[in-house]
Design a protein around this motif. Structure first.
Motif, PDB file in Angstrom:
ATOM      1  N   MET A  36       0.848  -1.200   0.000  1.00 10.66           N
ATOM      2  CA  MET A  36       0.000   0.000   0.000  1.00 10.66           C
ATOM      3  C   MET A  36       0.880   1.246   0.000  1.00 10.66           C
ATOM      4  SD  MET A  36      -2.829   1.150   2.818  1.00 10.66           S
ATOM      5  CE  MET A  36      -3.614   2.748   2.737  1.00 10.66           C
ATOM      6  N   GLN A  37       0.598   2.187  -0.892  1.00 10.77           N
ATOM      7  CA  GLN A  37       1.385   3.409  -1.003  1.00 10.77           C
ATOM      8  C   GLN A  37       1.116   4.319   0.188  1.00 10.77           C
ATOM      9  OE1 GLN A  37       0.716   5.566  -4.655  1.00 10.77           O
ATOM     10  NE2 GLN A  37       2.132   7.215  -4.112  1.00 10.77           N
ATOM     11  N   ASN A  38       2.181   4.680   0.900  1.00 10.04           N
ATOM     12  CA  ASN A  38       2.033   5.566   2.051  1.00 10.04           C
ATOM     13  C   ASN A  38       2.696   6.918   1.815  1.00 10.04           C
ATOM     14  OD1 ASN A  38       0.938   5.591   4.811  1.00 10.04           O
ATOM     15  ND2 ASN A  38       3.044   6.041   5.408  1.00 10.04           N
ATOM     16  N   LEU A  39       3.617   6.975   0.843  1.00  5.52           N
ATOM     17  CA  LEU A  39       4.336   8.199   0.508  1.00  5.52           C
ATOM     18  C   LEU A  39       3.835   8.702  -0.837  1.00  5.52           C
ATOM     19  CD1 LEU A  39       6.839  10.070   1.276  1.00  5.52           C
ATOM     20  CD2 LEU A  39       8.098   8.659  -0.363  1.00  5.52           C
ATOM     21  N   VAL A  40       3.376   9.945  -0.882  1.00  8.03           N
ATOM     22  CA  VAL A  40       2.839  10.516  -2.120  1.00  8.03           C
ATOM     23  C   VAL A  40       3.593  11.796  -2.452  1.00  8.03           C
ATOM     24  CG1 VAL A  40       0.789  11.418  -3.293  1.00  8.03           C
ATOM     25  CG2 VAL A  40       0.557   9.555  -1.632  1.00  8.03           C
ATOM     26  N   VAL A  41       4.127  11.882  -3.659  1.00  8.42           N
ATOM     27  CA  VAL A  41       4.773  13.113  -4.122  1.00  8.42           C
ATOM     28  C   VAL A  41       3.690  14.129  -4.480  1.00  8.42           C
ATOM     29  CG1 VAL A  41       6.232  14.145  -5.898  1.00  8.42           C
ATOM     30  CG2 VAL A  41       6.797  11.883  -4.980  1.00  8.42           C
ATOM     31  N   ASN A  42       3.853  15.346  -3.977  1.00  9.82           N
ATOM     32  CA  ASN A  42       2.926  16.447  -4.282  1.00  9.82           C
ATOM     33  C   ASN A  42       3.658  17.509  -5.095  1.00  9.82           C
ATOM     34  OD1 ASN A  42       0.181  16.757  -2.118  1.00  9.82           O
ATOM     35  ND2 ASN A  42       1.544  15.000  -2.062  1.00  9.82           N
ATOM     36  N   LEU A  43       3.099  17.873  -6.225  1.00  8.83           N
ATOM     37  CA  LEU A  43       3.690  18.867  -7.119  1.00  8.83           C
ATOM     38  C   LEU A  43       2.872  20.149  -7.063  1.00  8.83           C
ATOM     39  CD1 LEU A  43       4.229  16.520 -10.213  1.00  8.83           C
ATOM     40  CD2 LEU A  43       5.878  17.053  -8.391  1.00  8.83           C
ATOM     41  N   TRP A  44       3.524  21.269  -6.793  1.00  8.88           N
ATOM     42  CA  TRP A  44       2.851  22.567  -6.707  1.00  8.88           C
ATOM     43  C   TRP A  44       2.650  23.114  -8.112  1.00  8.88           C
ATOM     44  CZ3 TRP A  44       2.016  25.361  -1.931  1.00  8.88           C
ATOM     45  CH2 TRP A  44       1.494  26.642  -2.098  1.00  8.88           C
ATOM     46  N   MET A  69      20.609  11.264  -3.524  1.00 13.99           N
ATOM     47  CA  MET A  69      21.976  11.484  -4.002  1.00 13.99           C
ATOM     48  C   MET A  69      22.461  12.847  -3.544  1.00 13.99           C
ATOM     49  SD  MET A  69      21.313  12.516  -8.027  1.00 13.99           S
ATOM     50  CE  MET A  69      22.981  13.137  -8.238  1.00 13.99           C
ATOM     51  N   ASP A  70      23.775  12.966  -3.422  1.00 13.78           N
ATOM     52  CA  ASP A  70      24.401  14.272  -3.222  1.00 13.78           C
ATOM     53  C   ASP A  70      24.835  14.801  -4.582  1.00 13.78           C
ATOM     54  OD1 ASP A  70      24.494  14.629  -0.278  1.00 13.78           O
ATOM     55  OD2 ASP A  70      25.660  12.781  -0.351  1.00 13.78           O
ATOM     56  N   SER A  71      24.560  16.051  -4.841  1.00 11.29           N
ATOM     57  CA  SER A  71      24.923  16.628  -6.132  1.00 11.29           C
ATOM     58  C   SER A  71      26.436  16.615  -6.318  1.00 11.29           C
ATOM     59  CB  SER A  71      24.397  18.056  -6.242  1.00 11.29           C
ATOM     60  OG  SER A  71      24.755  18.611  -7.491  1.00 11.29           O
ATOM     61  N   GLY A  72      26.864  16.225  -7.509  1.00 10.98           N
ATOM     62  CA  GLY A  72      28.293  16.201  -7.799  1.00 10.98           C
ATOM     63  C   GLY A  72      28.838  17.536  -8.241  1.00 10.98           C
ATOM     64  N   VAL A  73      27.939  18.494  -8.493  1.00 15.00           N
ATOM     65  CA  VAL A  73      28.352  19.843  -8.899  1.00 15.00           C
ATOM     66  C   VAL A  73      27.607  20.855  -8.045  1.00 15.00           C
ATOM     67  CG1 VAL A  73      28.863  19.154 -11.267  1.00 15.00           C
ATOM     68  CG2 VAL A  73      26.572  19.947 -10.692  1.00 15.00           C
ATOM     69  N   PRO A  74      28.136  22.058  -7.872  1.00 17.86           N
ATOM     70  CA  PRO A  74      27.443  23.070  -7.059  1.00 17.86           C
ATOM     71  C   PRO A  74      26.071  23.408  -7.638  1.00 17.86           C
ATOM     72  CG  PRO A  74      29.721  23.710  -7.472  1.00 17.86           C
ATOM     73  CD  PRO A  74      29.442  22.546  -8.359  1.00 17.86           C
ATOM     74  N   GLN A  75      25.086  23.574  -6.753  1.00 20.63           N
ATOM     75  CA  GLN A  75      23.736  23.932  -7.166  1.00 20.63           C
ATOM     76  C   GLN A  75      23.327  25.222  -6.476  1.00 20.63           C
ATOM     77  OE1 GLN A  75      22.417  22.309  -9.505  1.00 20.63           O
ATOM     78  NE2 GLN A  75      23.210  20.218  -9.448  1.00 20.63           N
ATOM     79  N   ASP A  76      22.578  26.061  -7.205  1.00 21.24           N
ATOM     80  CA  ASP A  76      22.094  27.312  -6.612  1.00 21.24           C
ATOM     81  C   ASP A  76      20.648  27.169  -6.153  1.00 21.24           C
ATOM     82  OD1 ASP A  76      20.799  27.191  -9.015  1.00 21.24           O
ATOM     83  OD2 ASP A  76      21.515  29.132  -9.765  1.00 21.24           O
ATOM     84  N   PHE A  77      20.169  25.922  -6.032  1.00 20.64           N
ATOM     85  CA  PHE A  77      18.812  25.685  -5.540  1.00 20.64           C
ATOM     86  C   PHE A  77      18.848  24.514  -4.564  1.00 20.64           C
ATOM     87  CE2 PHE A  77      19.416  23.215  -9.430  1.00 20.64           C
ATOM     88  CZ  PHE A  77      19.071  21.936  -9.001  1.00 20.64           C
ATOM     89  N   THR A  78      17.790  24.396  -3.802  1.00 21.62           N
ATOM     90  CA  THR A  78      17.642  23.268  -2.892  1.00 21.62           C
ATOM     91  C   THR A  78      16.160  22.985  -2.722  1.00 21.62           C
ATOM     92  OG1 THR A  78      18.334  22.344  -0.755  1.00 21.62           O
ATOM     93  CG2 THR A  78      17.671  24.671  -0.775  1.00 21.62           C
ATOM     94  N   PHE A  79      15.801  22.218  -1.726  1.00 20.96           N
ATOM     95  CA  PHE A  79      14.413  21.809  -1.535  1.00 20.96           C
ATOM     96  C   PHE A  79      13.513  23.005  -1.220  1.00 20.96           C
ATOM     97  CE2 PHE A  79      17.136  18.289   0.053  1.00 20.96           C
ATOM     98  CZ  PHE A  79      16.861  17.371  -0.950  1.00 20.96           C
ATOM     99  N   THR A  80      12.282  22.959  -1.757  1.00 19.48           N
ATOM    100  CA  THR A  80      11.271  23.980  -1.486  1.00 19.48           C
ATOM    101  C   THR A  80       9.909  23.275  -1.445  1.00 19.48           C
ATOM    102  OG1 THR A  80      10.543  24.542  -3.738  1.00 19.48           O
ATOM    103  CG2 THR A  80      12.610  25.560  -2.971  1.00 19.48           C
ATOM    104  N   PRO A  81       8.844  23.976  -1.028  1.00 19.34           N
ATOM    105  CA  PRO A  81       7.509  23.376  -1.094  1.00 19.34           C
ATOM    106  C   PRO A  81       7.006  23.132  -2.518  1.00 19.34           C
ATOM    107  CG  PRO A  81       7.566  25.164   0.517  1.00 19.34           C
ATOM    108  CD  PRO A  81       8.837  25.254  -0.277  1.00 19.34           C
ATOM    109  N   GLY A  82       7.790  23.523  -3.527  1.00 23.13           N
ATOM    110  CA  GLY A  82       7.396  23.261  -4.911  1.00 23.13           C
ATOM    111  C   GLY A  82       7.180  21.778  -5.186  1.00 23.13           C
ATOM    112  N   VAL A  83       7.964  20.935  -4.498  1.00 20.39           N
ATOM    113  CA  VAL A  83       7.719  19.485  -4.488  1.00 20.39           C
ATOM    114  C   VAL A  83       7.786  19.062  -3.037  1.00 20.39           C
ATOM    115  CG1 VAL A  83       8.388  17.215  -5.331  1.00 20.39           C
ATOM    116  CG2 VAL A  83       8.837  19.233  -6.747  1.00 20.39           C
TER     117      VAL A  83
END
Length: 291
Positions: free
Chosen positions: A1-9, A207-221
Motif C-alpha cells: 500500500m502506497q504511504n508516501l505521495v509526491v505532491n507537485l505545486w 543522491m548528493d549533487s556532484g556539482v554546485p547547485q544554486d537551488f535546494t528543496f522547497t515546497p514546490g515538491v
C-alpha cells in the motif's frame, strides 16, 4: 500500500497539467480529486474559489498529487521522479521523453551512460523534473516510479544523514548506497552518488549533487506521509518539524529543507466534513478532532 505521495505545486494550472501528464506518461490517468470551497477562503485564495484544489495523477498505479495553487512556489530538480523502463520498453521510454521535452529542457540528454543503456533527465514545461532510465533487470511495479531527492545547496552532502534520520522517524531501510569514492566539485568522497531506500513499501532514491547547485528543496515538491491516528501524527511532527515559521495546514520543513505534509490516513474522509477546509486553514499540525 502506497504511504508516501509526491505532491507537485502547480501555479493555477493543475487540471491542465494533469491532462498533459495523462497523455505523456506511461499507463497514466488523471482526475480532479477535490475543489476549493466557494466560501471560507483566505484572501489570496479567493480567485481559486470552486476551482480544482488537488488533481490526482496515477502513473503505473502510483499516485502523484498536483496541488492547484498560486505563484508562491514552483518545482525544481531537487526532487525529481525516476521512471524505470525495461529494455523491451524502449519505444515507450522514447515516446515519454519526446512528450516531456515539449516545452521542456534536457538536464542530461537522452543517451547511453555507464549506469544505463538509455537515460535522460528532463525539466518539463511545468518545471517538474523526470529521470527516464532503461534497465536490463526485472522491474517491479513499486520500483518503476521512484521519487529522487538530490541534496545540493544548503543540503549538500547530507543524503546519508537524511536516510539515517528518516530511518529513525519513518522506518526507512537502506537498500543500496554508492559513495563517490573521491571528491567532486561539491561532493566529498564519502557523499552518496546514488542510494535507494524504502519507506514502508515505497522506493525512494537519494543522491548528493556532484556539482554546485544554486537551488535546494522547497515546497514546490513536497512529500505527503500518511499517519494512522493522532498519536502517530504527533510523534512524526515533533521529530521532523525544524522550521516553525514553515508550519501550516499539515505542512512542515525538516532539518534538510525537505517539505512534508503529515496527514491522517483518512484525510479524504475528514475533508468531507462541513467546514473542514476552513478549519484546516487554522491549523499548523493537523488535529483530527478539530476538523
Amino acid at each position: 500500500m502506497q504511504n508516501l505521495v509526491v505532491n507537485l505545486w502547480m501555479q493555477g494550472n493543475g487540471e491542465e497539467a494533469g491532462e498533459f501528464y495523462a497523455r505523456s506518461l506511461p499507463e497514466a490517468t488523471t482526475e480532479v480529486e477535490s475543489r476549493y470551497p466557494s466560501e471560507g477562503l483566505l484572501e489570496f485564495q479567493q480567485p481559486l474559489a470552486g476551482k480544482p484544489l488537488t488533481v490526482s495523477l496515477w502513473v503505473r498505479g502510483t499516485k502523484i498529487t498536483l496541488i492547484n495553487a498560486g505563484q508562491e512556489f514552483k518545482p525544481n530538480p531537487s526532487i525529481s521522479i525516476i521512471l524505470v523502463f525495461s529494455t523491451g520498453q524502449r519505444e515507450s521510454l522514447d515516446a515519454t521523453w519526446s512528450a516531456l521535452m515539449e516545452g521542456g529542457t534536457a538536464l542530461m540528454p537522452l543517451d547511453a551512460y555507464p549506469f544505463s543503456t538509455r537515460y535522460g533527465w528532463v525539466n518539463d514545461k511545468y518545471g517538474v523534473s523526470w529521470q527516464l532510465m532503461e534497465t536490463s533487470e526485472p522491474v517491479e511495479p513499486r520500483a518503476s516510479v521512484i521519487p529522487s531527492l538530490m541534496f545540493g545547496g544548503a543540503a549538500q552532502n547530507r543524503a546519508a544523514e537524511a536516510i539515517e534520520f528518516y530511518g529513525q522517524v519513518l522506518g526507512a531501510k537502506l537498500d543500496s548506497a554508492y559513495p563517490y569514492g573521491e571528491p567532486t566539485e561539491s561532493a566529498t568522497a564519502e557523499a552518496l552518488m546514488y542510494a535507494q531506500f524504502t519507506l514502508g513499501e515505497d522506493c525512494v532514491a537519494a543522491m548528493d549533487s556532484g556539482v554546485p547547485q544554486d537551488f535546494t528543496f522547497t515546497p514546490g515538491v513536497s512529500l505527503e506521509w500518511h499517519c494512522d491516528g493522532q498519536a502517530e501524527i504527533d510523534r512524526v511532527w515533533d521529530a521532523m518539524s525544524a522550521v516553525p515559521e514553515a508550519e501550516a495546514c499539515g505542512w512542515l520543513t525538516d532539518k534538510f529543507g525537505v517539505s512534508w505534509q503529515i496527514v491522517p490516513s483518512n484525510m479524504g474522509e475528514l475533508m468531507e466534513r462541513p467546514g473542514a477546509f476552513e478549519n484546516m486553514l487554522k491549523m499548523k499540525k493537523l488535529v483530527i478532532n478539530d476538523f
